[in-house]
Scaffold this motif. Structure first.
Motif, mmCIF file in Angstrom:
data_model
loop_
_atom_site.group_PDB
_atom_site.id
_atom_site.type_symbol
_atom_site.label_atom_id
_atom_site.label_comp_id
_atom_site.label_asym_id
_atom_site.label_seq_id
_atom_site.Cartn_x
_atom_site.Cartn_y
_atom_site.Cartn_z
ATOM 1 N N ALA A 42 -21.517 -3.551 -75.633
ATOM 2 C CA ALA A 42 -20.704 -3.605 -74.744
ATOM 3 C C ALA A 42 -21.238 -3.991 -73.269
ATOM 4 N N VAL A 43 -20.462 -4.750 -72.578
ATOM 5 C CA VAL A 43 -20.837 -5.336 -71.058
ATOM 6 C C VAL A 43 -19.760 -4.615 -70.208
ATOM 7 N N HIS A 44 -20.152 -3.923 -69.150
ATOM 8 C CA HIS A 44 -19.561 -3.553 -68.138
ATOM 9 C C HIS A 44 -19.682 -4.514 -67.050
ATOM 10 N N ALA A 45 -18.685 -5.614 -66.692
ATOM 11 C CA ALA A 45 -18.911 -6.340 -65.476
ATOM 12 C C ALA A 45 -18.538 -5.775 -64.237
ATOM 13 N N LEU A 46 -19.282 -5.695 -63.261
ATOM 14 C CA LEU A 46 -19.108 -4.970 -61.985
ATOM 15 C C LEU A 46 -18.249 -6.086 -60.849
ATOM 16 N N LEU A 47 -17.110 -6.102 -60.606
ATOM 17 C CA LEU A 47 -16.547 -7.182 -59.806
ATOM 18 C C LEU A 47 -15.736 -6.550 -58.313
ATOM 19 N N ARG A 48 -15.785 -7.307 -57.378
ATOM 20 C CA ARG A 48 -15.346 -7.140 -56.173
ATOM 21 C C ARG A 48 -13.614 -7.092 -56.309
ATOM 22 N N LYS A 49 -13.105 -7.894 -57.179
ATOM 23 C CA LYS A 49 -11.566 -7.999 -57.404
ATOM 24 C C LYS A 49 -11.388 -8.451 -58.699
ATOM 25 N N HIS A 50 -10.331 -7.934 -59.445
ATOM 26 C CA HIS A 50 -10.008 -8.294 -60.786
ATOM 27 C C HIS A 50 -9.662 -9.659 -60.843
ATOM 28 N N PRO A 51 -10.180 -10.512 -61.728
ATOM 29 C CA PRO A 51 -9.965 -12.070 -61.939
ATOM 30 C C PRO A 51 -8.870 -12.126 -63.048
ATOM 31 N N ALA A 52 -8.250 -13.375 -63.215
ATOM 32 C CA ALA A 52 -7.562 -13.344 -64.283
ATOM 33 C C ALA A 52 -8.138 -13.466 -65.563
ATOM 34 N N GLN A 53 -9.265 -14.166 -65.346
ATOM 35 C CA GLN A 53 -10.212 -14.367 -66.487
ATOM 36 C C GLN A 53 -11.741 -14.512 -65.819
ATOM 37 N N LEU A 54 -12.486 -14.258 -66.859
ATOM 38 C CA LEU A 54 -13.977 -14.679 -66.167
ATOM 39 C C LEU A 54 -14.545 -15.963 -66.602
ATOM 40 N N ASN A 56 -16.496 -19.106 -68.372
ATOM 41 C CA ASN A 56 -16.963 -19.137 -69.732
ATOM 42 C C ASN A 56 -16.338 -18.063 -70.710
ATOM 43 N N SER A 57 -15.322 -17.477 -70.219
ATOM 44 C CA SER A 57 -14.425 -16.377 -71.105
ATOM 45 C C SER A 57 -12.938 -16.782 -71.190
ATOM 46 N N PRO A 58 -12.620 -17.840 -72.009
ATOM 47 C CA PRO A 58 -11.103 -18.084 -72.118
ATOM 48 C C PRO A 58 -10.327 -16.847 -72.285
ATOM 49 N N ALA A 59 -10.687 -15.887 -73.460
ATOM 50 C CA ALA A 59 -10.021 -14.553 -73.561
ATOM 51 C C ALA A 59 -10.908 -13.526 -73.526
ATOM 52 N N LEU A 60 -10.604 -12.236 -72.877
ATOM 53 C CA LEU A 60 -11.615 -11.310 -72.819
ATOM 54 C C LEU A 60 -11.982 -10.709 -74.170
ATOM 55 N N PRO A 61 -13.239 -10.739 -74.492
ATOM 56 C CA PRO A 61 -13.608 -9.994 -75.707
ATOM 57 C C PRO A 61 -13.579 -8.683 -75.683
ATOM 58 N N PRO A 62 -13.401 -8.046 -76.958
ATOM 59 C CA PRO A 62 -13.313 -6.574 -77.115
ATOM 60 C C PRO A 62 -14.267 -5.791 -76.167
ATOM 61 N N LYS A 63 -15.490 -6.290 -76.384
ATOM 62 C CA LYS A 63 -16.645 -5.646 -75.947
ATOM 63 C C LYS A 63 -16.973 -6.069 -74.389
ATOM 64 N N LEU A 64 -16.256 -6.694 -73.812
ATOM 65 C CA LEU A 64 -16.017 -6.882 -72.293
ATOM 66 C C LEU A 64 -15.392 -6.057 -71.365
ATOM 67 N N HIS A 65 -15.875 -5.198 -70.482
ATOM 68 C CA HIS A 65 -14.796 -4.250 -69.674
ATOM 69 C C HIS A 65 -15.076 -4.411 -68.245
ATOM 70 N N LEU A 66 -14.013 -4.891 -67.515
ATOM 71 C CA LEU A 66 -14.004 -5.012 -66.223
ATOM 72 C C LEU A 66 -13.818 -3.741 -65.106
ATOM 73 N N HIS A 67 -14.730 -3.928 -64.195
ATOM 74 C CA HIS A 67 -14.582 -2.589 -63.277
ATOM 75 C C HIS A 67 -14.565 -3.182 -62.004
ATOM 76 N N VAL A 68 -13.494 -2.913 -61.175
ATOM 77 C CA VAL A 68 -13.651 -3.377 -59.695
ATOM 78 C C VAL A 68 -14.242 -2.166 -58.820
ATOM 79 N N VAL A 69 -15.432 -2.668 -58.308
ATOM 80 C CA VAL A 69 -16.307 -2.150 -57.410
ATOM 81 C C VAL A 69 -16.378 -2.238 -56.058
ATOM 82 N N ASP A 70 -16.456 -1.378 -55.207
ATOM 83 C CA ASP A 70 -16.776 -1.761 -53.766
ATOM 84 C C ASP A 70 -18.425 -1.305 -53.805
#
Length: 238
Positions: A42-54, A56-70
């Motif tokens: 699993a990969v937990h990507a810590l982001l300042r805002k939620h993007p439409a997609q990351l 190099n990743s046309p579709a978000l794979p199951p093991k990728l989890h996005l987290h909006v973080v301050d």
């Protein structure tokens, strides 16, 4: 250590990764490597805002989890998702940030906050993108800030710390939705014809080579701090 050895016995144990800076040049390359690594569950990507997609990743794979973080609130906010390894590729420029103080809030404060929060959740390995010449006593503000970040994260008790110290990073920012950095673009254009004549220790280096070196170094179970200098990463690039 300052070389980029190929681990004699790569770690194939399953692990969970936290990733800060996954939308940048090196970070997007690291994200791709983590998503392709069978051992990374699993990969937990810590982001300042939620993007439409990351990147190099046309579709978000199951093991990728996005987290909006301050990142400024990390010391007092709820804990990050539990992870075994944390990868930090956060960075800005003084021009983009607007001031030296704002630059430090990203390149030092946010870096240290992510590292500390990940350590609290149980992470035992950390990889950080720093810079060539980074040192807390540097006369150059940029290198001094990078050195402060290095010193801080190495004091947090991680069993293994990998620090990449690249020279000028090469790569196309347009697919990442980032504005072109004028100084960086001009340097690339001017240096491209004579790149082979520049000493390897300071020669511009592709973001993909930095990410590959960091990913390989994190597979080693050897404890301690390993600094990946630019020339060694360039020499080990495919």
């Amino acid at each position: 250590m300052s070389t980029v050895p190929t681990p004699s016995s790569p770690s194939s144990s399953p692990y969970v990764a936290c990733m800060a800076g996954s939308t940048g040049l090196v970070g997007s390359e690291l994200l791709s490597l983590l998503l392709a690594d069978p051992a990374c569950t699993a990969v937990h990507a810590l982001l300042r805002k939620h993007p439409a997609q990351l990147p190099n990743s046309p579709a978000l794979p199951p093991k990728l989890h996005l987290h909006v973080v301050d990142f400024a609130l990390l010391p007092t906010s709820p804990a990050l998702p539990a992870c075994d390894r944390v990868y930090i590729a956060l960075g800005t420029t003084i021009k983009v940030a607007g001031s030296q103080e704002a630059f430090r809030r990203v390149d030092v404060d946010a870096v240290v906050a992510v590292a500390r929060a990940a350590r609290t959740t149980g992470a035992s390995r950390l990889a950080l993108v720093s810079a060539l010449g980074a040192h807390p006593n540097s006369r150059t503000f940029y290198n001094r800030a990078k050195g402060d970040a290095e010193a801080a994260v190495t004091s947090l008790g991680f069993a293994r710390v990998v620090i990449a110290q690249p020279s000028l990073i090469l790569g196309d920012r347009s697919p990442l939705g980032q504005p072109e950095r004028t100084g960086e673009a001009w340097a690339q254009r001017l240096l491209r014809p004579i790149r082979g004549l520049i000493p390897r220790s300071v020669r511009p280096i592709e973001a993909s080579a930095i990410a590959a070196a960091m990913h390989a170094a994190m597979q080693s179970g050897e404890p301690g701090v390993q600094r990946l200098v630019s020339g060694a990463m360039l020499a080990s690039a495919p």
